[in-house]
Design an enzyme around this catalytic site. Structure first.
Site, PDB file in Angstrom:
ATOM      1  N   GLU A 218      30.301  30.158  42.387  1.00  0.00           N
ATOM      2  CA  GLU A 218      30.338  28.880  41.676  1.00  0.00           C
ATOM      3  C   GLU A 218      31.755  28.327  41.653  1.00  0.00           C
ATOM      4  O   GLU A 218      32.740  29.071  41.642  1.00  0.00           O
ATOM      5  CB  GLU A 218      29.831  29.046  40.238  1.00  0.00           C
ATOM      6  CG  GLU A 218      30.730  29.874  39.352  1.00  0.00           C
ATOM      7  CD  GLU A 218      30.297  29.868  37.894  1.00  0.00           C
ATOM      8  OE1 GLU A 218      30.058  28.783  37.339  1.00  0.00           O
ATOM      9  OE2 GLU A 218      30.197  30.962  37.313  1.00  0.00           O
TER      10      GLU A 218
ATOM     11  N   ASP B 263      41.457  45.226  37.609  1.00  0.00           N
ATOM     12  CA  ASP B 263      42.542  44.292  37.938  1.00  0.00           C
ATOM     13  C   ASP B 263      42.513  43.069  37.015  1.00  0.00           C
ATOM     14  O   ASP B 263      42.627  41.931  37.471  1.00  0.00           O
ATOM     15  CB  ASP B 263      42.453  43.863  39.403  1.00  0.00           C
ATOM     16  CG  ASP B 263      43.735  43.205  39.899  1.00  0.00           C
ATOM     17  OD1 ASP B 263      44.806  43.471  39.311  1.00  0.00           O
ATOM     18  OD2 ASP B 263      43.669  42.436  40.876  1.00  0.00           O
TER      19      ASP B 263
ATOM     20  N   ALA C 167      45.852  35.707  36.193  1.00  0.00           N
ATOM     21  CA  ALA C 167      45.431  34.986  37.392  1.00  0.00           C
ATOM     22  C   ALA C 167      43.951  35.186  37.707  1.00  0.00           C
ATOM     23  O   ALA C 167      43.358  34.396  38.449  1.00  0.00           O
ATOM     24  CB  ALA C 167      46.271  35.414  38.591  1.00  0.00           C
TER      25      ALA C 167
END
Length: 224
Positions: free
Chosen positions: A49, A94, A98
């Site tokens: 998406e 992770d 970001a």
């Protein structure tokens, strides 16, 4: 999302499709939706998406003027999405600013399950240093076996940075962060953000405990 044509490393390709399988199996409002994956003319691709918004890394870099309440709403959503993934047996490995997008409505999407370890799978070897150093848990830095509590530490690092607009663990390989992170605590949060209530600082610092057993038992507890 595509892999560059010049990439032929089988481990990189395996990791790419592992991300697709891990994320596609998760259906949660705070996790990016994967629609399809495959290869077109030998180039691996993934269809996900489109999120019309910006990453927390961009928000932090711009030092966006946000209320503490809004920041806590983002953090609650991160906890909610990751807790869902953990219950499905997936550790992200992770989590960093970001890899968290915020859309125009203030809804968080967690991205990049590309190095996720699916419990019971041998695809990712324990002992491999994978992730982003500034947000890694001590056990991940040491190359030890990890579980969902490693993500809790990373959420704590992200939370510290979102609240203060300063990294909890600054630096990199060149200045010894790999050696420092397992032992050094971040600067006291109230020094960087004096107006943050002590209760919020306690929550973040508990998530950043070096020993996994001293953190929250899961992200539902941290969210509450």
């Amino acid at each position: 999302k595509v892999i560059r044509e010049e990439v032929h490393d089988q481990e990189v390709l395996d990791r790419f499709f592992r991300e697709a399988r891990a994320a596609a199996a998760l259906r949660h409002p705070n996790i990016i939706t994967i629609y399809a994956s495959g290869q077109h003319e030998h180039q691996p691709y993934m269809v996900m998406e489109f999120v019309n918004g910006e990453s927390l890394a961009e928000i932090i870099k711009k030092r966006r003027s946000l209320s503490l309440s809004q920041k806590l709403v983002f953090l609650e959503q991160i906890c909610s999405g990751l807790y869902f993934a953990h219950r499905a047996g997936i550790v992200h490995r992770d989590i960093k600013p970001a890899n968290v997008m915020v859309d125009g409505e203030g809804v968080v999407r967690i991205l990049e399950f590309g190095i996720a370890r699916i419990e019971g799978s041998a695809m990712t070897q324990d002992g491999a240093l994978m992730g982003s150093l500034n947000y890694m848990s001590p056990e991940q830095v040491r190359g030890r076996s990890i579980d969902h509590r490693s993500d809790i530490f990373s959420v704590g690092s992200l939370a510290y940075e979102l609240v203060t607009y300063q990294q909890a663990f600054k630096g990199g390989l060149n200045d010894g962060l790999l050696q420092r992170l397992p032992y050094d605590d971040p600067p006291p949060l109230h020094e960087a953000a004096p107006d943050v209530p002590w209760a919020v600082e306690e929550i973040i610092m508990r998530a950043l405990q070096k020993a996994p057993e001293n953190r929250f038992k899961d992200l539902a507890e941290m969210r509450n």
